[in-house]
Design a protein around this motif. Sequence first.
Motif, PDB file in Angstrom:
ATOM      1  N   VAL A  72       0.859  -1.179   0.000  1.00  0.00           N
ATOM      2  CA  VAL A  72       0.000   0.000   0.000  1.00  0.00           C
ATOM      3  C   VAL A  72       0.894   1.227   0.000  1.00  0.00           C
ATOM      4  O   VAL A  72       1.912   1.271   0.705  1.00  0.00           O
ATOM      5  CB  VAL A  72      -0.962   0.009   1.222  1.00  0.00           C
ATOM      6  CG1 VAL A  72      -0.199  -0.090   2.550  1.00  0.00           C
ATOM      7  CG2 VAL A  72      -1.840   1.250   1.216  1.00  0.00           C
ATOM      8  N   LYS A  73       0.548   2.198  -0.833  1.00  0.00           N
ATOM      9  CA  LYS A  73       1.284   3.463  -0.886  1.00  0.00           C
ATOM     10  C   LYS A  73       0.308   4.582  -0.559  1.00  0.00           C
ATOM     11  O   LYS A  73      -0.755   4.680  -1.185  1.00  0.00           O
ATOM     12  CB  LYS A  73       1.873   3.696  -2.280  1.00  0.00           C
ATOM     13  CG  LYS A  73       2.907   2.677  -2.683  1.00  0.00           C
ATOM     14  CD  LYS A  73       3.476   3.003  -4.062  1.00  0.00           C
ATOM     15  CE  LYS A  73       4.485   1.942  -4.470  1.00  0.00           C
ATOM     16  NZ  LYS A  73       5.049   2.218  -5.811  1.00  0.00           N
ATOM     17  N   VAL A  74       0.666   5.437   0.380  1.00  0.00           N
ATOM     18  CA  VAL A  74      -0.205   6.534   0.788  1.00  0.00           C
ATOM     19  C   VAL A  74       0.450   7.871   0.473  1.00  0.00           C
ATOM     20  O   VAL A  74       1.538   8.172   0.977  1.00  0.00           O
ATOM     21  CB  VAL A  74      -0.544   6.426   2.289  1.00  0.00           C
ATOM     22  CG1 VAL A  74      -1.274   7.678   2.758  1.00  0.00           C
ATOM     23  CG2 VAL A  74      -1.398   5.194   2.546  1.00  0.00           C
ATOM     24  N   PHE A  75      -0.217   8.644  -0.357  1.00  0.00           N
ATOM     25  CA  PHE A  75       0.269   9.952  -0.790  1.00  0.00           C
ATOM     26  C   PHE A  75      -0.504  11.058  -0.068  1.00  0.00           C
ATOM     27  O   PHE A  75      -1.694  10.929   0.178  1.00  0.00           O
ATOM     28  CB  PHE A  75       0.063  10.136  -2.304  1.00  0.00           C
ATOM     29  CG  PHE A  75       0.710   9.088  -3.159  1.00  0.00           C
ATOM     30  CD1 PHE A  75       0.089   7.858  -3.372  1.00  0.00           C
ATOM     31  CD2 PHE A  75       1.942   9.315  -3.753  1.00  0.00           C
ATOM     32  CE1 PHE A  75       0.680   6.892  -4.174  1.00  0.00           C
ATOM     33  CE2 PHE A  75       2.540   8.358  -4.568  1.00  0.00           C
ATOM     34  CZ  PHE A  75       1.912   7.140  -4.770  1.00  0.00           C
ATOM     35  N   GLY A  76       0.160  12.173   0.203  1.00  0.00           N
ATOM     36  CA  GLY A  76      -0.496  13.313   0.819  1.00  0.00           C
ATOM     37  C   GLY A  76      -0.406  13.253   2.335  1.00  0.00           C
ATOM     38  O   GLY A  76       0.336  12.435   2.873  1.00  0.00           O
ATOM     39  N   PRO A  77      -1.200  14.117   3.042  1.00  0.00           N
ATOM     40  CA  PRO A  77      -2.189  15.061   2.517  1.00  0.00           C
ATOM     41  C   PRO A  77      -1.549  16.211   1.746  1.00  0.00           C
ATOM     42  O   PRO A  77      -0.547  16.769   2.172  1.00  0.00           O
ATOM     43  CB  PRO A  77      -2.884  15.580   3.792  1.00  0.00           C
ATOM     44  CG  PRO A  77      -1.906  15.344   4.893  1.00  0.00           C
ATOM     45  CD  PRO A  77      -1.123  14.141   4.508  1.00  0.00           C
ATOM     46  N   GLU A  78      -2.209  16.516   0.621  1.00  0.00           N
ATOM     47  CA  GLU A  78      -1.681  17.505  -0.293  1.00  0.00           C
ATOM     48  C   GLU A  78      -2.835  18.010  -1.164  1.00  0.00           C
ATOM     49  O   GLU A  78      -3.834  17.302  -1.335  1.00  0.00           O
ATOM     50  CB  GLU A  78      -0.632  16.813  -1.177  1.00  0.00           C
ATOM     51  CG  GLU A  78       0.388  17.719  -1.811  1.00  0.00           C
ATOM     52  CD  GLU A  78       1.370  16.901  -2.657  1.00  0.00           C
ATOM     53  OE1 GLU A  78       1.639  17.336  -3.780  1.00  0.00           O
ATOM     54  OE2 GLU A  78       1.810  15.823  -2.223  1.00  0.00           O
ATOM     55  N   ALA A  79      -2.688  19.204  -1.717  1.00  0.00           N
ATOM     56  CA  ALA A  79      -3.728  19.724  -2.610  1.00  0.00           C
ATOM     57  C   ALA A  79      -3.781  18.870  -3.872  1.00  0.00           C
ATOM     58  O   ALA A  79      -2.741  18.557  -4.449  1.00  0.00           O
ATOM     59  CB  ALA A  79      -3.429  21.174  -2.968  1.00  0.00           C
TER      60      ALA A  79
END
Lengths: 222, 178
Positions: free
Chosen positions: A111-118
């Motif tokens: 699992v890859k989790v990106f952000g939090p980001e706009a």
Amino acid sequence: MRLKLNLKSLGLALVVFVACAASYLIAADHIDAPAVTGTGSDITDVYAFQSPANSSNMVFVVNVQGLLAPSATAAASFDEEVMIEVNIDNSSTKDNMEDLVIQATFDNGKVKVFGPEAPAQKGLMSTLLKSTPAEATVTSYGANPVIGESNGIKVFAGPRDDPFFFDLNQFKAIIGGTATSFNNPGADAFAGTNVLALVIEVPKSMLGSDAINIWATSNRKM
Amino acid sequence: MMKTNLKYLSAIVLFGTALVFSACDDDDNDMPVTTMYEQEDQMARPAINTVFVSTGEKDMFNTTTPAQQGAAFATKFKDKLLALNPGYTTNLLGLDATTFTGVLATDVLSVSLTAPTTFYDGTNVLTGRKLDDDVITVELILLFGGPDAMANPGLTDDHVDANDKTFLNSFPYLATPH
């Protein structure tokens, strides 16, 4: 007596007005709609709470593929074509548009989790964030939880007990007109079932300052 | 219908993009193609789509952004509320049918970054959702309990007050699978 009579009329009204919807009255969001039922994109529940372990952190839980029997859990897997997104509105006006997103993808058992980001774009279509993700191996059934951590963000993905509880069957009986009240004690229709859980813990400082509105989405690769 | 159109549109966009790339692709460079994702399911507060949206519109609700849900669904939610509870006046939050369903139709979960996070704990209302919050009973009270939570006592508590497994105090908090 009068109360009882009212309850009876209410029961009758329930039958008349909502009997046709009964077959779709399922649960929190388990198998909520035809296009997602039985697919890897069916969200069952969303949770957001302050971390019991660290009051500076917020925990987001998005569960998918509910009502897994123990015998079916080892074979269940996250859909690699589906990206799960936590949408966050942290605007002062609360316009319910996502100012930040957290995205999770599943690839080769990770699992890859990106952000939090706009996000690059808001609304029904999404593209992946380009930041470096926090990663973890997806925990297999029966194994100890594998926890990934990067930049203060913790990640877990794998089968867990379904945390939702509800006497669904009695509710359906009431809606269907064959019962007029809940039983005491009730019977938890979700006892003994599992979900595929995504758990993400992030510092509150990455989310905003006071209050946010959130919602989860599942999004299929095109 | 909207979804079908979106799919056609994206197919056209993708096809067009492919044509452009192949036209420019003289030296077999790998051009970065941005992968698009299309929304399928959406959820914030528990049981909203399942209870309030009619059978034929459940997929549409899932693919309507929260910013547009209120305009598209508030009236329908009010009709459904009054079908479920023809005697509805107000609820424990003091919300009349129009106001209550107006709030529900925009399916977002309010989360406090400063106050205790809970669906309802007797003091804090809709400041998040904890694993052990008895969200269904809260919703039943708001639907059927009237202004003092005393109406329809047989319908305001399913008497399942907790999960069948104990939650963990440490990450990932959810209990081990069965």
